[in-house]
Design a protein around this motif. Structure first.
Motif, PDB file in Angstrom:
ATOM      1  N   ARG A  26       0.835  -1.208   0.000  1.00 27.12           N
ATOM      2  CA  ARG A  26       0.000   0.000   0.000  1.00 27.12           C
ATOM      3  C   ARG A  26       0.863   1.249   0.000  1.00 27.12           C
ATOM      4  NH1 ARG A  26      -4.093   2.539  -1.930  1.00 27.12           N
ATOM      5  NH2 ARG A  26      -5.123   3.923  -0.483  1.00 27.12           N
ATOM      6  N   GLU A  27       1.953   1.229   0.780  1.00 32.08           N
ATOM      7  CA  GLU A  27       2.879   2.363   0.800  1.00 32.08           C
ATOM      8  C   GLU A  27       3.477   2.591  -0.588  1.00 32.08           C
ATOM      9  OE1 GLU A  27       5.796   1.466   3.778  1.00 32.08           O
ATOM     10  OE2 GLU A  27       4.448   1.894   5.431  1.00 32.08           O
ATOM     11  N   ILE A  28       3.856   1.509  -1.244  1.00 32.23           N
ATOM     12  CA  ILE A  28       4.424   1.616  -2.599  1.00 32.23           C
ATOM     13  C   ILE A  28       3.381   2.163  -3.563  1.00 32.23           C
ATOM     14  CG2 ILE A  28       5.284   0.253  -4.546  1.00 32.23           C
ATOM     15  CD1 ILE A  28       6.687  -1.550  -2.429  1.00 32.23           C
ATOM     16  N   GLU A  29       2.170   1.660  -3.453  1.00 29.42           N
ATOM     17  CA  GLU A  29       1.074   2.129  -4.304  1.00 29.42           C
ATOM     18  C   GLU A  29       0.831   3.625  -4.106  1.00 29.42           C
ATOM     19  OE1 GLU A  29      -3.683   1.485  -4.123  1.00 29.42           O
ATOM     20  OE2 GLU A  29      -2.500  -0.367  -4.180  1.00 29.42           O
ATOM     21  N   LEU A  30       0.827   4.068  -2.861  1.00 29.14           N
ATOM     22  CA  LEU A  30       0.615   5.481  -2.559  1.00 29.14           C
ATOM     23  C   LEU A  30       1.778   6.331  -3.067  1.00 29.14           C
ATOM     24  CD1 LEU A  30      -0.917   5.235   1.024  1.00 29.14           C
ATOM     25  CD2 LEU A  30      -2.103   5.853  -1.088  1.00 29.14           C
ATOM     26  N   LYS A  31       2.992   5.833  -2.927  1.00 29.80           N
ATOM     27  CA  LYS A  31       4.166   6.563  -3.412  1.00 29.80           C
ATOM     28  C   LYS A  31       4.117   6.688  -4.935  1.00 29.80           C
ATOM     29  CE  LYS A  31       8.045   8.650  -2.741  1.00 29.80           C
ATOM     30  NZ  LYS A  31       8.072   9.959  -2.122  1.00 29.80           N
ATOM     31  N   GLU A  32       3.729   5.605  -5.616  1.00 33.17           N
ATOM     32  CA  GLU A  32       3.599   5.657  -7.079  1.00 33.17           C
ATOM     33  C   GLU A  32       2.544   6.685  -7.479  1.00 33.17           C
ATOM     34  OE1 GLU A  32       2.722   1.588  -8.031  1.00 33.17           O
ATOM     35  OE2 GLU A  32       4.836   1.050  -8.207  1.00 33.17           O
ATOM     36  N   ARG A  33       1.452   6.728  -6.760  1.00 30.73           N
ATOM     37  CA  ARG A  33       0.385   7.698  -7.057  1.00 30.73           C
ATOM     38  C   ARG A  33       0.882   9.122  -6.819  1.00 30.73           C
ATOM     39  NH1 ARG A  33      -3.387   9.246 -10.263  1.00 30.73           N
ATOM     40  NH2 ARG A  33      -5.104  10.300  -9.263  1.00 30.73           N
ATOM     41  N   GLU A  34       1.641   9.297  -5.751  1.00 27.30           N
ATOM     42  CA  GLU A  34       2.208  10.614  -5.454  1.00 27.30           C
ATOM     43  C   GLU A  34       3.143  11.057  -6.583  1.00 27.30           C
ATOM     44  OE1 GLU A  34       5.081  12.810  -2.149  1.00 27.30           O
ATOM     45  OE2 GLU A  34       4.612  10.689  -1.921  1.00 27.30           O
ATOM     46  N   ILE A  35       3.971  10.138  -7.054  1.00 27.03           N
ATOM     47  CA  ILE A  35       4.895  10.445  -8.146  1.00 27.03           C
ATOM     48  C   ILE A  35       4.111  10.784  -9.414  1.00 27.03           C
ATOM     49  CG2 ILE A  35       6.626   9.422  -9.687  1.00 27.03           C
ATOM     50  CD1 ILE A  35       7.650   7.889  -7.170  1.00 27.03           C
TER      51      ILE A  35
END
Length: 100
Positions: A34-43
């Motif tokens: 989920r953290e990775i998913e959120l970071k990808e969305r942020e990017i």
């Protein structure tokens, strides 16, 4: 010597602990995903925002160029020196010949 019941209880406790460890690891893995998913969305959102900034800046530059062109095209050449008039006429010609 320990009895069979104690060994079974120890074995059950061991498996319960192992099961809890697996559950914890699963939660950690889901959290990390989920953290990775959120970071990808942020990017992705940051990239979109930057692209919009670039687009707006390009439009701003184009509007400034158009405003400058309008000033040059509409300049009153009657009271200008020869050198200044020549510069304005050259720029007017360049503007008018420029593809839209």
């Amino acid at each position: 010597m320990r009895g069979r019941r104690e060994k079974d209880e120890d074995r059950k406790n061991y498996f319960d602990v192992q099961k809890k460890k697996l559950e914890i690891e699963e939660v950690k893995a889901k959290t990390k995903a989920r953290e990775i998913e959120l970071k990808e969305r942020e990017i992705e959102l940051t990239a979109m925002a930057r692209a919009q900034e670039v687009e707006l800046k390009a439009k701003e530059v184009e509007l400034k160029r158009q405003a400058e062109d309008n000033l040059i095209i509409n300049a009153d050449l009657t009271n200008m020196s020869e050198a200044k008039r020549a510069w304005f006429e050259k720029r007017q010609k360049e503007i008018l010949e420029r593809p839209n």
